[in-house]
Design a protein around this motif. Structure first.
Motif, PDB file in Angstrom:
ATOM      1  N   MET A  67       0.734  -1.212  -0.134  1.00  0.00           N
ATOM      2  CA  MET A  67       0.121   0.091   0.085  1.00  0.00           C
ATOM      3  C   MET A  67       0.740   1.296  -0.144  1.00  0.00           C
ATOM      4  SD  MET A  67      -3.197   0.913   0.017  1.00  0.00           S
ATOM      5  CE  MET A  67      -4.054   2.292  -0.257  1.00  0.00           C
ATOM      6  N   LEU A  68       1.874   1.160   0.817  1.00  0.00           N
ATOM      7  CA  LEU A  68       2.686   2.485   0.979  1.00  0.00           C
ATOM      8  C   LEU A  68       3.553   2.668  -0.597  1.00  0.00           C
ATOM      9  CD1 LEU A  68       4.088   2.210   4.377  1.00  0.00           C
ATOM     10  CD2 LEU A  68       2.519   3.961   3.593  1.00  0.00           C
ATOM     11  N   ILE A  79      11.574  10.478   2.669  1.00  0.00           N
ATOM     12  CA  ILE A  79      11.999  10.489   3.989  1.00  0.00           C
ATOM     13  C   ILE A  79      11.634   9.570   4.788  1.00  0.00           C
ATOM     14  CG2 ILE A  79      11.882  12.148   6.181  1.00  0.00           C
ATOM     15  CD1 ILE A  79      11.634  14.533   4.189  1.00  0.00           C
ATOM     16  N   ALA A  80      10.069   9.263   4.873  1.00  0.00           N
ATOM     17  CA  ALA A  80       9.464   8.355   5.457  1.00  0.00           C
ATOM     18  C   ALA A  80      10.025   6.827   5.539  1.00  0.00           C
ATOM     19  CB  ALA A  80       8.172   8.274   5.606  1.00  0.00           C
ATOM     20  N   SER A  93       3.467  16.309   5.293  1.00  0.00           N
ATOM     21  CA  SER A  93       3.271  15.517   6.251  1.00  0.00           C
ATOM     22  C   SER A  93       2.612  14.251   6.178  1.00  0.00           C
ATOM     23  CB  SER A  93       2.339  16.491   7.241  1.00  0.00           C
ATOM     24  OG  SER A  93       1.263  16.873   6.745  1.00  0.00           O
ATOM     25  N   SER A  94       1.960  14.259   4.904  1.00  0.00           N
ATOM     26  CA  SER A  94       1.367  12.774   4.347  1.00  0.00           C
ATOM     27  C   SER A  94       2.172  11.634   4.686  1.00  0.00           C
ATOM     28  CB  SER A  94       0.653  13.090   3.137  1.00  0.00           C
ATOM     29  OG  SER A  94       1.478  12.863   2.151  1.00  0.00           O
ATOM     30  N   GLY A  95       3.261  11.687   4.163  1.00  0.00           N
ATOM     31  CA  GLY A  95       4.088  10.315   4.176  1.00  0.00           C
ATOM     32  C   GLY A  95       4.318   9.979   5.613  1.00  0.00           C
ATOM     33  N   ALA A 136       0.861   8.508   6.986  1.00  0.00           N
ATOM     34  CA  ALA A 136       0.514   7.248   6.409  1.00  0.00           C
ATOM     35  C   ALA A 136       1.440   6.091   6.957  1.00  0.00           C
ATOM     36  CB  ALA A 136       0.827   7.484   4.829  1.00  0.00           C
ATOM     37  N   SER A 137       2.679   6.221   6.964  1.00  0.00           N
ATOM     38  CA  SER A 137       3.282   5.101   7.529  1.00  0.00           C
ATOM     39  C   SER A 137       2.879   4.861   8.860  1.00  0.00           C
ATOM     40  CB  SER A 137       4.939   5.732   7.770  1.00  0.00           C
ATOM     41  OG  SER A 137       5.098   6.574   8.483  1.00  0.00           O
ATOM     42  N   LEU A 138       2.062   5.660   9.776  1.00  0.00           N
ATOM     43  CA  LEU A 138       1.800   5.166  11.070  1.00  0.00           C
ATOM     44  C   LEU A 138       0.435   4.525  11.103  1.00  0.00           C
ATOM     45  CD1 LEU A 138       2.383   8.815  12.913  1.00  0.00           C
ATOM     46  CD2 LEU A 138       3.892   6.563  13.029  1.00  0.00           C
TER      47      LEU A 138
END
Length: 271
Positions: free
Chosen positions: A52-53, A202-203, A98-100, A103-105
């Motif tokens: 998904m990511l 970055i994430a 800030s979205s990345g 989403a990773s959380l």
């Protein structure tokens, strides 16, 4: 090697559809790319936890390229209101950056469910008629418009879309004709894509066990295939947007979202 050829070749075919829709509807193609990659990536051995990511991040990275082509074409046709864009761009960049991290959380399953619900809501919204004629703009005050665009960009980045499905009806509500709403939406989609891509790089930079060929969470082989053809086709979609009547654009947009939304609903029951 066979997997690499398969993913690039398939994504080149996908890119022809994505590029046309980017120019025609100003949606950046994310509503097509993300579901397609959710199906394709597991076929080449991508672990479920990353699918998904990777799909979302790759979709955003592709939009950097397709939206650039679409924005340039819309600008040449004077479809972009730069006075409105100056108000919206700062919020778009902040939200998308800030979205990345956000989403990773969230678990992959929750992200997919969020994506499915979003598409269904957008299908219902776009089925409603918009104002048929351009009217005097009645935009919210600057601080409220900033908050609205920040929220749209944050959600768009988390779902791997350009935000056109939210921005187009919003701008039409404020009185813009469809072609001008699509042009401005294309510009906002480019900003979401650029800032969101940086956020996902970055994430995912230090995440272990990502597949080969990734830049953060961006899967480069799929990106290459989609981008190669979508860049070439996007200007054709822009030309269609200039000649097709607003009612036809609305019908195309609504049918597209309804089909994707139903598919995501049915597939979610099988998870």
């Amino acid at each position: 090697m066979d997997s690499l050829v398969f993913i690039i070749g398939t994504c080149m075919l996908l890119g022809t559809l994505v590029g046309f829709l980017a120019g025609l509807l100003g949606i950046g193609g994310g509503l097509i790319v993300v579901p397609a990659l959710l199906y394709l990536l597991p076929l080449v051995g991508i672990q479920e936890q990353f699918v998904m990511l990777l799909a979302i991040a790759t979709s955003l990275a592709n939009m950097v390229l397709t939206s650039t082509s679409a924005v340039a074409a819309h600008h040449r046709r004077n479809n972009i209101s730069w006075s409105i864009a100056k108000i919206m761009v700062p919020g778009v960049i902040i939200g998308a950056l800030s979205s990345g991290t956000l989403a990773s959380l969230i678990s992959a399953n929750q992200l997919q469910q969020l994506f499915a619900v979003f598409v269904i809501l957008m299908a219902i919204n776009m089925a409603r008629p918009v104002k048929p004629q351009e009217q005097a703009l009645s935009l919210p005050v600057n601080w409220l418009l900033f908050i609205i665009t920040t929220a749209i960009a944050m959600l768009s980045g988390m779902l791997g879309i350009g935000g056109g499905v939210m921005l187009v009806p919003l701008l039409c509500f404020f009185g813009l004709k469809m072609n001008r709403a699509v042009g401005l939406s294309s510009l906002m989609g480019l900003c979401v894509a650029m800032a969101g891509s940086i956020g996902y790089i970055i994430a995912g930079w230090n995440v272990e066990n990502l597949p080969a060929g990734t830049l953060g969470y961006i899967y480069l082989p799929a990106l290459f295939g989609i981008a190669f053809t979508s860049i070439l086709v996007a200007p054709i979609g822009v030309k269609a947007a200039m000649t097709w009547p607003t009612s036809t654009l609305k019908k195309v947009f609504s049918v597209l979202l309804i089909c994707i939304g139903l598919e995501l609903v049915f597939s979610s029951f099988g998870r």
